[in-house]
Motif scaffolding. Structure first.
Motif, PDB file in Angstrom:
ATOM      1  N   HIS A  31       0.860  -1.185   0.000  1.00  0.00           N
ATOM      2  CA  HIS A  31       0.000   0.000   0.000  1.00  0.00           C
ATOM      3  C   HIS A  31       0.897   1.236   0.000  1.00  0.00           C
ATOM      4  CE1 HIS A  31      -3.615  -2.342   1.076  1.00  0.00           C
ATOM      5  NE2 HIS A  31      -2.813  -3.032   1.865  1.00  0.00           N
ATOM      6  N   CYS A  72      -4.488   5.969  -0.292  1.00  0.00           N
ATOM      7  CA  CYS A  72      -3.520   4.930  -0.642  1.00  0.00           C
ATOM      8  C   CYS A  72      -2.999   5.247  -2.039  1.00  0.00           C
ATOM      9  CB  CYS A  72      -4.172   3.553  -0.603  1.00  0.00           C
ATOM     10  SG  CYS A  72      -3.036   2.230  -1.061  1.00  0.00           S
ATOM     11  N   ALA A 132      -0.887   3.176  -3.849  1.00  0.00           N
ATOM     12  CA  ALA A 132      -0.459   1.988  -4.600  1.00  0.00           C
ATOM     13  C   ALA A 132      -1.681   1.112  -4.857  1.00  0.00           C
ATOM     14  CB  ALA A 132       0.586   1.212  -3.816  1.00  0.00           C
ATOM     15  N   CYS A 192      -3.877  -1.600  -4.796  1.00  0.00           N
ATOM     16  CA  CYS A 192      -3.682  -2.719  -3.878  1.00  0.00           C
ATOM     17  C   CYS A 192      -4.847  -3.704  -3.910  1.00  0.00           C
ATOM     18  CB  CYS A 192      -3.484  -2.184  -2.468  1.00  0.00           C
ATOM     19  SG  CYS A 192      -4.867  -1.176  -1.909  1.00  0.00           S
ATOM     20  N   HIS A 234      -9.165  -0.525  -3.557  1.00  0.00           N
ATOM     21  CA  HIS A 234      -8.058   0.426  -3.372  1.00  0.00           C
ATOM     22  C   HIS A 234      -8.581   1.862  -3.263  1.00  0.00           C
ATOM     23  CE1 HIS A 234      -4.650   2.944  -4.414  1.00  0.00           C
ATOM     24  NE2 HIS A 234      -5.228   3.274  -5.536  1.00  0.00           N
ATOM     25  N   MET A 263      -9.558   3.313   0.067  1.00  0.00           N
ATOM     26  CA  MET A 263      -8.579   3.449   1.158  1.00  0.00           C
ATOM     27  C   MET A 263      -8.274   4.917   1.441  1.00  0.00           C
ATOM     28  SD  MET A 263      -5.841   0.368   1.047  1.00  0.00           S
ATOM     29  CE  MET A 263      -4.923   0.973   2.445  1.00  0.00           C
TER      30      MET A 263
HETATM   31 CU   LIG Z   1      -3.938   0.208  -0.481  1.00  0.00          CU
END
Ligand SMILES: [Cu+2]
Length: 247
Positions: free
Chosen positions: A179, A214, A216, A218, A222, A225
């Motif tokens: 992340h 976040c 990245a 993920c 995602h 996040m």
């Molecule tokens: Cu993430």
């Protein structure tokens, strides 16, 4: 009034042009060229490094284009001359100059980068606050040293509360996959990696609420996040922490 209007209105006078040029130089000294000014001391170091790179780039581009246009005009083909100009194989002094100057610029940029990065990555041995941050699919857990824990619950995005003008040491880990802990207004992003512990400090300078996410990709959620960061005064922070502990 924008610089462009200013230039338009005053285009007749050389004095006007000189003033406009000065205005551009002065405004670029306070501008962060579209980047965040940084709401932490670390983020401000990042912003001034970026600013230094941009100003250096503008100066280098300015000198290069001035030289180029000078040559284009000065040595242009004129009426009545059909002669090919004198041909030269090389010019040693010029070649030495245009090798040495860029090398010096790169060394300068490197030194400033190392200095800023040392400031940004420095971790305090006696921080005012310590918080453990765990990234997981798909949320965040913020655990303070007194045991208070704030965690994502569905669409209830968690809020990280930090005291202004005090140093918070963050310990960042991931529970599952890669992340990215990203706070744009802090000019800061760091991977949360499974099996790796990352440490960094935040020293916020401005109170306020900032967006975090976040950085990245993920997994499926995602995009969910998200979190926020609220910077409050140290007194407000202490009463918030006591209140959370009691609850
Ligand atoms: Cu993430």
């Amino acid at each position: 009034m924008s610089i462009f209007n200013f230039v338009k209105e005053r285009h007749r006078g050389r004095k006007g042009l000189a003033l406009a040029a000065l205005a551009i130089v002065l405004s670029s000294c306070s501008s962060t060229f579209g980047g965040y000014k940084g709401a932490t001391t670390q983020g401000q170091s990042e912003a001034s490094l970026y600013q230094g790179f941009m100003i250096t780039g503008i100066v280098v581009a300015g000198i290069t284009f001035l030289g180029l246009f000078y040559v284009l005009v000065r040595f242009r083909r004129r009426k009545g001359t059909n002669r090919i100009p004198a041909q030269r194989h090389s010019n040693l002094p010029v070649e030495v100059i245009y090798t040495v100057i860029p090398v010096l610029i790169v060394i300068g940029l490197f030194v400033f980068t190392v200095r800023s990065e040392n400031k940004i990555t420095q971790v305090s041995s006696n921080p005012n606050v310590s918080v453990d941050i765990t990234a997981f699919q798909w949320g965040w857990r913020f655990t303070y040293s007194n045991g208070v824990s704030i965690v994502s619950q569905g669409a209830n995005y968690p809020q990280l509360v930090l005291p202004a003008n005090e140093t918070t040491k963050v310990t960042l880990v991931s529970q599952d996959v890669v992340h990215g802990f990203y706070i744009p207004a802090f000019n800061f992003s760091r991977y949360a990696l499974p099996g790796v512990t990352n440490y960094f400090d935040f020293t916020p300078t401005n109170t306020g609420t900032y967006v975090g996410r976040c950085s990245a990709l993920c997994g499926l959620y995602h995009g969910e996040m998200l979190f926020s960061v609220r910077v409050v005064t140290p007194t407000q922070f202490q009463s918030w922490l006591t209140q959370q502990k009691a609850a």
